[in-house]
Design a protein around this motif. Sequence first.
Motif, PDB file in Angstrom:
ATOM      1  N   ARG A  16       0.811  -1.236   0.000  1.00 28.70           N
ATOM      2  CA  ARG A  16       0.000   0.000   0.000  1.00 28.70           C
ATOM      3  C   ARG A  16       0.834   1.271   0.000  1.00 28.70           C
ATOM      4  NH1 ARG A  16      -5.064  -0.862   4.076  1.00 28.70           N
ATOM      5  NH2 ARG A  16      -5.848  -2.750   3.066  1.00 28.70           N
ATOM      6  N   HIS A  17       1.827   1.337   0.881  1.00 24.44           N
ATOM      7  CA  HIS A  17       2.574   2.582   1.075  1.00 24.44           C
ATOM      8  C   HIS A  17       3.965   2.543   0.453  1.00 24.44           C
ATOM      9  CE1 HIS A  17      -0.583   3.583   3.900  1.00 24.44           C
ATOM     10  NE2 HIS A  17      -0.373   2.438   4.516  1.00 24.44           N
ATOM     11  N   ASN A  18       4.376   1.379  -0.007  1.00 20.61           N
ATOM     12  CA  ASN A  18       5.717   1.164  -0.570  1.00 20.61           C
ATOM     13  C   ASN A  18       6.808   1.582   0.413  1.00 20.61           C
ATOM     14  OD1 ASN A  18       7.270   0.090  -2.601  1.00 20.61           O
ATOM     15  ND2 ASN A  18       7.571   2.058  -3.599  1.00 20.61           N
ATOM     16  N   SER A  19       6.539   1.370   1.698  1.00 24.97           N
ATOM     17  CA  SER A  19       7.484   1.715   2.755  1.00 24.97           C
ATOM     18  C   SER A  19       8.307   0.481   3.111  1.00 24.97           C
ATOM     19  CB  SER A  19       6.718   2.201   3.986  1.00 24.97           C
ATOM     20  OG  SER A  19       7.547   2.212   5.116  1.00 24.97           O
ATOM     21  N   MET A  20       9.636   0.632   3.063  1.00 29.40           N
ATOM     22  CA  MET A  20      10.511  -0.482   3.419  1.00 29.40           C
ATOM     23  C   MET A  20      10.374  -0.829   4.911  1.00 29.40           C
ATOM     24  SD  MET A  20      11.946  -1.378   0.697  1.00 29.40           S
ATOM     25  CE  MET A  20      13.595  -1.982   0.551  1.00 29.40           C
ATOM     26  N   LEU A  21      10.190   0.186   5.746  1.00 28.28           N
ATOM     27  CA  LEU A  21      10.038  -0.040   7.177  1.00 28.28           C
ATOM     28  C   LEU A  21       8.775  -0.840   7.468  1.00 28.28           C
ATOM     29  CD1 LEU A  21      11.155   0.532  10.001  1.00 28.28           C
ATOM     30  CD2 LEU A  21       9.834   2.637  10.014  1.00 28.28           C
ATOM     31  N   ALA A  22       7.686  -0.478   6.805  1.00 33.31           N
ATOM     32  CA  ALA A  22       6.431  -1.212   6.986  1.00 33.31           C
ATOM     33  C   ALA A  22       6.565  -2.646   6.471  1.00 33.31           C
ATOM     34  CB  ALA A  22       5.286  -0.502   6.278  1.00 33.31           C
ATOM     35  N   TYR A  43      -2.554  -3.362   8.494  1.00 36.17           N
ATOM     36  CA  TYR A  43      -3.394  -2.339   7.853  1.00 36.17           C
ATOM     37  C   TYR A  43      -4.648  -2.049   8.672  1.00 36.17           C
ATOM     38  CZ  TYR A  43      -0.313  -2.831   3.855  1.00 36.17           C
ATOM     39  OH  TYR A  43       0.794  -2.849   3.050  1.00 36.17           O
ATOM     40  N   ASP A  44      -5.195  -3.058   9.366  1.00 34.32           N
ATOM     41  CA  ASP A  44      -6.329  -2.815  10.257  1.00 34.32           C
ATOM     42  C   ASP A  44      -5.909  -1.925  11.430  1.00 34.32           C
ATOM     43  OD1 ASP A  44      -7.942  -4.311   8.631  1.00 34.32           O
ATOM     44  OD2 ASP A  44      -8.095  -6.044   9.967  1.00 34.32           O
TER      45      ASP A  44
END
Length: 158
Positions: A16-22, A43-44
Amino acid sequence: MGRITASKKQLKGDPRHNSMLAGKFINCLMLDGKKTVAQKVFYDALAEIARRGETEGEEPIEVFEAALENIKPYIEVRSKRVGGASYQVPMQVNRARQQSLAIRWLLEAVRSKKGRPMHLKLADEIMAGYKKEGVAYTKRENTHRMADANKAFAHFAW
């Protein structure tokens, strides 16, 4: 014959966010190889943070990143043997270890709570980290306090 390793080259950002940390956090949250379940929980939890509206218009992913930033330790104690005795020596923590400790402490705090759905516990702990409180933040503070108490042995950190 290449092996699959847990290296940065293999790590992909979250969908969804293209965040490496996520992406890294979702991988650490995952149990038994069930990545879609871990993504749904994550995500929830972000949706729950957005629903509560306690973050003054910040995006939930930014709240998550700020919470992890608040939980990261900058100094820790390591055991060092000198002359037959063991000393708790305060040492700087490198960036990769800071991130892994913050994720580990956050997940330990969430998993230690019982009786509620995982995404609600995760949302609570992320919000607590964002506000500089909660179990994971307390763990960081205790680590810093212990390092400060053992400052006398800092000269052994060579």
